[in-house]
Design an enzyme around this catalytic site. Structure first.
Site, PDB file in Angstrom:
ATOM      1  CB  CYS A   7      -0.898  -0.040   1.233  1.00  8.31           C
ATOM      2  SG  CYS A   7      -2.381   0.968   1.080  1.00  8.31           S
ATOM      3  N   GLY A   9       1.021   3.904   2.562  1.00  3.53           N
ATOM      4  CA  GLY A   9       1.573   4.181   3.879  1.00  3.53           C
ATOM      5  C   GLY A   9       1.834   2.983   4.749  1.00  3.53           C
ATOM      6  CB  CYS A  12      -5.012   2.008   7.088  1.00  5.95           C
ATOM      7  SG  CYS A  12      -6.747   1.873   7.500  1.00  5.95           S
ATOM      8  NE  ARG A  13      -5.946   1.848   1.843  1.00  7.92           N
ATOM      9  CZ  ARG A  13      -5.682   2.620   0.815  1.00  7.92           C
ATOM     10  NH1 ARG A  13      -6.439   2.571  -0.266  1.00  7.92           N
ATOM     11  NH2 ARG A  13      -4.655   3.438   0.825  1.00  7.92           N
ATOM     12  CB  SER A  14      -1.001  -2.901   3.460  1.00  8.99           C
ATOM     13  OG  SER A  14      -0.491  -1.847   4.252  1.00  8.99           O
ATOM     14  CB  SER A  32       1.949  -5.541   5.001  1.00  7.60           C
ATOM     15  OG  SER A  32       2.154  -5.187   6.349  1.00  7.60           O
ATOM     16  CB  THR A  60       6.937  -2.958  11.950  1.00  8.18           C
ATOM     17  OG1 THR A  60       7.255  -4.001  11.027  1.00  8.18           O
ATOM     18  CG2 THR A  60       7.333  -3.373  13.358  1.00  8.18           C
ATOM     19  CG  ASP A  62       8.490  -3.027   8.038  1.00  7.43           C
ATOM     20  OD1 ASP A  62       8.991  -2.330   8.933  1.00  7.43           O
ATOM     21  OD2 ASP A  62       8.077  -4.195   8.222  1.00  7.43           O
ATOM     22  CB  CYS A  79      -3.289   1.773  -3.452  1.00 11.65           C
ATOM     23  SG  CYS A  79      -1.824   1.789  -2.439  1.00 11.65           S
ATOM     24  CB  CYS A  86       0.465   0.815  -5.138  1.00 13.44           C
ATOM     25  SG  CYS A  86       0.044   1.127  -3.429  1.00 13.44           S
ATOM     26  CG  ASP A 103      -6.608   5.364   3.402  1.00 17.47           C
ATOM     27  OD1 ASP A 103      -6.922   4.958   4.541  1.00 17.47           O
ATOM     28  OD2 ASP A 103      -5.506   5.885   3.153  1.00 17.47           O
TER      29      ASP A 103
END
Length: 141
Positions: A7, A9, A12-14, A32, A60, A62, A79, A86, A103
């Protein structure tokens, strides 16, 4: 089976998708990452997942750079917003998929509405990743 969920950032979603896929089958090695990793998890995502018994608070956020030299069975981008991109993952990948989701961290309105968006997106991610697991991943395990 190695799966990377990408994703922007990685907050959240990932992270929700990571939590779900890992909970479906312990034989799947899930990671992720973000193309612009925020370095922290969305408190709304952590709360939404905890509500249904999945703890992602230890995950985390990453950078995708960490994983560029690894081999993956699946790389999945999540995304879905019109303002996000992405880029294609360039590592050694057997299957590349895009499963777009809104998102919820960009939701605006009352606290109740924003919370309902986290729940809605969480449930959509669960349904999408369960289908992927059942139809594509599980038969390969």
């Amino acid at each position: 089976m190695k799966v990377l969920i990408l994703c922007t950032g990685n907050s959240c979603r990932s992270q929700m998708a990571h939590g779900f896929l890992q909970s479906f089958d312990e034989r799947i090695e899930v990671s992720s990452a973000g193309t612009e990793a925020s370095g922290k998890l969305s408190s709304g995502a952590v709360k939404a997942m905890a509500e249904i018994g999945i703890d992602i608070s230890g995950n985390t956020s990453d950078s995708v750079q960490k994983y560029l030299n690894d081999e993956w069975d699946y790389v999945i981008t999540v995304c879905g917003g019109a303002n996000e991109k992405c880029p294609a993952f360039i590592g050694n990948v057997k299957h590349r998929l895009h499963m777009g989701y809104d998102d919820p961290s960009h939701a605006e309105g009352t606290p109740e509405f924003v919370w309902s968006e986290f729940q809605r997106v969480r449930d959509e991610i669960k349904a999408g990743f369960w289908k992927l697991y059942e139809e594509d991943i599980k038969p390969q395990l």
